[in-house]
Design a protein around this motif. Structure first.
Motif, PDB file in Angstrom:
ATOM      1  N   ILE A 146       0.872  -1.183   0.000  1.00  0.00           N
ATOM      2  CA  ILE A 146       0.000   0.000   0.000  1.00  0.00           C
ATOM      3  C   ILE A 146       0.904   1.225   0.000  1.00  0.00           C
ATOM      4  CG2 ILE A 146      -1.704   1.339   1.295  1.00  0.00           C
ATOM      5  CD1 ILE A 146      -2.842  -1.228   2.400  1.00  0.00           C
ATOM      6  N   SER A 147       0.646   2.132  -0.919  1.00  0.00           N
ATOM      7  CA  SER A 147       1.496   3.320  -1.025  1.00  0.00           C
ATOM      8  C   SER A 147       0.723   4.624  -0.871  1.00  0.00           C
ATOM      9  CB  SER A 147       2.221   3.330  -2.382  1.00  0.00           C
ATOM     10  OG  SER A 147       1.279   3.247  -3.443  1.00  0.00           O
ATOM     11  N   SER A 148      -0.619   4.537  -0.808  1.00  0.00           N
ATOM     12  CA  SER A 148      -1.431   5.757  -0.730  1.00  0.00           C
ATOM     13  C   SER A 148      -2.046   5.939   0.655  1.00  0.00           C
ATOM     14  CB  SER A 148      -2.569   5.702  -1.764  1.00  0.00           C
ATOM     15  OG  SER A 148      -3.475   6.765  -1.556  1.00  0.00           O
ATOM     16  N   LEU A 149      -1.905   7.155   1.179  1.00  0.00           N
ATOM     17  CA  LEU A 149      -2.524   7.476   2.465  1.00  0.00           C
ATOM     18  C   LEU A 149      -4.046   7.457   2.387  1.00  0.00           C
ATOM     19  CD1 LEU A 149      -0.195  10.394   3.614  1.00  0.00           C
ATOM     20  CD2 LEU A 149      -0.583   8.271   4.872  1.00  0.00           C
ATOM     21  N   ASN A 175      -5.814   5.174   0.950  1.00  0.00           N
ATOM     22  CA  ASN A 175      -6.320   3.798   0.852  1.00  0.00           C
ATOM     23  C   ASN A 175      -7.299   3.524   1.996  1.00  0.00           C
ATOM     24  OD1 ASN A 175      -6.288   0.794   1.375  1.00  0.00           O
ATOM     25  ND2 ASN A 175      -5.019   0.857  -0.462  1.00  0.00           N
ATOM     26  N   PRO A 176      -8.470   2.949   1.693  1.00  0.00           N
ATOM     27  CA  PRO A 176      -9.468   2.702   2.745  1.00  0.00           C
ATOM     28  C   PRO A 176      -8.957   1.802   3.872  1.00  0.00           C
ATOM     29  CG  PRO A 176     -10.104   1.677   0.648  1.00  0.00           C
ATOM     30  CD  PRO A 176      -8.984   2.588   0.364  1.00  0.00           C
ATOM     31  N   THR A 177      -8.013   0.932   3.563  1.00  0.00           N
ATOM     32  CA  THR A 177      -7.431   0.078   4.610  1.00  0.00           C
ATOM     33  C   THR A 177      -6.716   0.922   5.663  1.00  0.00           C
ATOM     34  OG1 THR A 177      -7.152  -1.788   3.101  1.00  0.00           O
ATOM     35  CG2 THR A 177      -5.773  -1.770   5.069  1.00  0.00           C
ATOM     36  N   ILE A 178      -6.033   1.951   5.214  1.00  0.00           N
ATOM     37  CA  ILE A 178      -5.317   2.829   6.146  1.00  0.00           C
ATOM     38  C   ILE A 178      -6.314   3.576   7.027  1.00  0.00           C
ATOM     39  CG2 ILE A 178      -3.695   4.749   6.332  1.00  0.00           C
ATOM     40  CD1 ILE A 178      -2.594   2.001   5.241  1.00  0.00           C
ATOM     41  N   LYS A 179      -7.416   3.993   6.449  1.00  0.00           N
ATOM     42  CA  LYS A 179      -8.455   4.673   7.235  1.00  0.00           C
ATOM     43  C   LYS A 179      -9.037   3.726   8.289  1.00  0.00           C
ATOM     44  CE  LYS A 179      -9.604   7.938   3.557  1.00  0.00           C
ATOM     45  NZ  LYS A 179     -10.603   8.435   2.602  1.00  0.00           N
ATOM     46  N   LYS A 180      -9.184   2.455   7.918  1.00  0.00           N
ATOM     47  CA  LYS A 180      -9.690   1.465   8.870  1.00  0.00           C
ATOM     48  C   LYS A 180      -8.712   1.274  10.032  1.00  0.00           C
ATOM     49  CE  LYS A 180      -8.969  -2.911   8.659  1.00  0.00           C
ATOM     50  NZ  LYS A 180      -8.842  -4.325   8.256  1.00  0.00           N
ATOM     51  N   LEU A 181      -7.419   1.234   9.715  1.00  0.00           N
ATOM     52  CA  LEU A 181      -6.409   1.080  10.759  1.00  0.00           C
ATOM     53  C   LEU A 181      -6.415   2.265  11.721  1.00  0.00           C
ATOM     54  CD1 LEU A 181      -3.397  -0.313   8.683  1.00  0.00           C
ATOM     55  CD2 LEU A 181      -4.919  -1.601  10.188  1.00  0.00           C
ATOM     56  N   LEU A 182      -6.578   3.463  11.184  1.00  0.00           N
ATOM     57  CA  LEU A 182      -6.630   4.656  12.027  1.00  0.00           C
ATOM     58  C   LEU A 182      -7.823   4.605  12.978  1.00  0.00           C
ATOM     59  CD1 LEU A 182      -5.635   7.458   9.504  1.00  0.00           C
ATOM     60  CD2 LEU A 182      -4.404   6.821  11.589  1.00  0.00           C
ATOM     61  N   GLN A 183      -8.947   4.107  12.485  1.00  0.00           N
ATOM     62  CA  GLN A 183     -10.122   3.991  13.347  1.00  0.00           C
ATOM     63  C   GLN A 183      -9.893   2.974  14.462  1.00  0.00           C
ATOM     64  OE1 GLN A 183     -13.450   3.274  10.627  1.00  0.00           O
ATOM     65  NE2 GLN A 183     -14.068   5.396  10.914  1.00  0.00           N
ATOM     66  N   LEU A 184      -9.242   1.860  14.133  1.00  0.00           N
ATOM     67  CA  LEU A 184      -8.925   0.864  15.167  1.00  0.00           C
ATOM     68  C   LEU A 184      -7.973   1.458  16.198  1.00  0.00           C
ATOM     69  CD1 LEU A 184      -8.414  -2.420  13.088  1.00  0.00           C
ATOM     70  CD2 LEU A 184     -10.266  -1.961  14.713  1.00  0.00           C
ATOM     71  N   GLN A 185      -7.071   2.292  15.751  1.00  0.00           N
ATOM     72  CA  GLN A 185      -6.109   2.916  16.647  1.00  0.00           C
ATOM     73  C   GLN A 185      -6.777   3.913  17.577  1.00  0.00           C
ATOM     74  OE1 GLN A 185      -3.094   2.131  17.741  1.00  0.00           O
ATOM     75  NE2 GLN A 185      -1.738   2.895  16.138  1.00  0.00           N
ATOM     76  N   GLU A 186      -7.738   4.665  17.039  1.00  0.00           N
ATOM     77  CA  GLU A 186      -8.250   5.832  17.757  1.00  0.00           C
ATOM     78  C   GLU A 186      -9.580   5.617  18.467  1.00  0.00           C
ATOM     79  OE1 GLU A 186      -8.430   8.641  14.595  1.00  0.00           O
ATOM     80  OE2 GLU A 186      -6.244   8.859  14.426  1.00  0.00           O
ATOM     81  N   LYS A 187     -10.383   4.636  18.046  1.00  0.00           N
ATOM     82  CA  LYS A 187     -11.762   4.555  18.545  1.00  0.00           C
ATOM     83  C   LYS A 187     -12.048   3.214  19.232  1.00  0.00           C
ATOM     84  CE  LYS A 187     -13.596   7.781  15.105  1.00  0.00           C
ATOM     85  NZ  LYS A 187     -14.591   7.999  14.040  1.00  0.00           N
ATOM     86  N   GLU A 225       3.224  -4.446   2.877  1.00  0.00           N
ATOM     87  CA  GLU A 225       4.349  -3.510   2.925  1.00  0.00           C
ATOM     88  C   GLU A 225       3.799  -2.097   2.785  1.00  0.00           C
ATOM     89  OE1 GLU A 225       7.951  -2.550  -0.103  1.00  0.00           O
ATOM     90  OE2 GLU A 225       7.684  -4.682   0.427  1.00  0.00           O
ATOM     91  N   ILE A 226       4.240  -1.194   3.657  1.00  0.00           N
ATOM     92  CA  ILE A 226       3.751   0.184   3.606  1.00  0.00           C
ATOM     93  C   ILE A 226       4.948   1.142   3.608  1.00  0.00           C
ATOM     94  CG2 ILE A 226       1.501  -0.239   4.681  1.00  0.00           C
ATOM     95  CD1 ILE A 226       2.670   0.601   7.357  1.00  0.00           C
ATOM     96  N   SER A 227       4.694   2.372   3.142  1.00  0.00           N
ATOM     97  CA  SER A 227       5.758   3.379   3.095  1.00  0.00           C
ATOM     98  C   SER A 227       5.967   3.972   4.488  1.00  0.00           C
ATOM     99  CB  SER A 227       5.374   4.489   2.119  1.00  0.00           C
ATOM    100  OG  SER A 227       4.239   5.189   2.611  1.00  0.00           O
ATOM    101  N   GLU A 228       7.069   4.700   4.633  1.00  0.00           N
ATOM    102  CA  GLU A 228       7.355   5.341   5.925  1.00  0.00           C
ATOM    103  C   GLU A 228       6.319   6.416   6.237  1.00  0.00           C
ATOM    104  OE1 GLU A 228      11.212   7.091   8.367  1.00  0.00           O
ATOM    105  OE2 GLU A 228      11.454   6.271   6.344  1.00  0.00           O
TER     106      GLU A 228
END
Length: 268
Positions: free
Chosen positions: A5-8, A10-22, A80-83
């Motif tokens: 995944i290379s794009s911020l 990406n819906p998967t990244i948004k899902k991860l942020l929700q798991l992290q924050e909520k 694999e994700i970017s920095e």
């Protein structure tokens, strides 16, 4: 399975942020994030199941990933994700560049098994600060208590701050949550003595024999233990203090009390 995944966006990244924050998302999905190699390894040792691993190759080498994944199910999805993406979803800076998505556990009292005849248990009532909960879990791990029970928790125990501040000890302890009433009933059914840290009708903590089954109960720094606990303790205990104040950090108090019990029981 290996993805990139290379794009911020990406819906998967948004899902991860929700798991992290909520907390609500963690409860709904039954999933949570574990950040860092040591914490992931401890969760694996504790029998937690993993769904996905996200790693940044600039921070976490393929060799390190291979070592981490030994013994993991082949069904775990590796991405694999970017920095940039890693820094976006990481809860704290400076970690090694690896995050896992794990399945949460039901931490109800009904799932706890006490193997020993005379267990040593630490109970914390309504702890509010994740950092304090993490410190309590580290203390419990260091002292080798048989269970940690959280009464009326103010946050879910898969909060990223608890995972971080416990340095993974949330996975190494036997943990359960419940209401004060449920935990009191649980202890009494098993004839476990209840020692509440309180100012009222108390004796110095080192006058108690903790070798029989014992539960040491600590409350919040602001209000102490609730009346329900005080009405059901075998004996209230106090840490004598020499200074101007009459309270200390709850995790520090828990450490003093638990290690006195451990000293009496021996360190083997």
């Amino acid at each position: 399975m290996h993805k990139q995944i290379s794009s911020l966006q990406n819906p998967t990244i948004k899902k991860l942020l929700q798991l992290q924050e909520k907390s609500r998302t963690r409860k709904k999905e039954g999933l949570f994030l574990i950040e860092g190699q040591r914490e992931i390894s401890l969760a694996a040792k504790g029998g937690y199941k993993f769904r996905e691993i996200y790693f940044c190759p600039d921070l976490f080498s393929s060799e390190a990933l291979e070592n981490l994944m030994k013994g993991f199910s082949s069904e775990v999805i590796i991405t694999e994700i970017s920095e940039d993406i890693y820094s976006k979803i990481a809860y704290r800076g400076g970690t090694e560049g690896v995050i896992a998505v794990a399945e949460a556990r039901d931490l109800g009292l009904c799932n706890i098994e006490l193997d020993k005849k005379d267990p040593l248990i630490l109970v914390a009532e309504a702890p509010e600060k994740p950092g304090n909960i993490g410190a309590i879990l580290r203390t419990a791990d260091a002292a080798g208590v048989d269970a940690v029970l959280i009464a009326n928790p103010k946050t879910d125990l898969f909060n990223p701050n608890i995972v971080r501040s416990s340095v993974g000890c949330v996975f190494t302890n036997t943990i359960a949550t419940g209401t004060t009433s449920e935990i009191i009933a649980f202890l009494k059914e098993r004839k476990i003595n209840i020692y509440g840290a309180a100012l009222q009708a108390s004796v110095p903590y080192d006058m108690i024999d903790y070798k029989p089954g014992s539960a040491i109960v600590v409350g919040t720094e602001a209000t102490g233990l609730s009346d329900e606990w005080l009405e059901n303790t075998t004996q209230n205990i106090i840490i004598p203090m020499q200074g101007e104040i009459d309270s200390m950090n709850v995790s520090v108090a828990a450490g003093i009390l638990i290690f006195e019990a451990r000293r009496q029981r021996g360190f083997n």
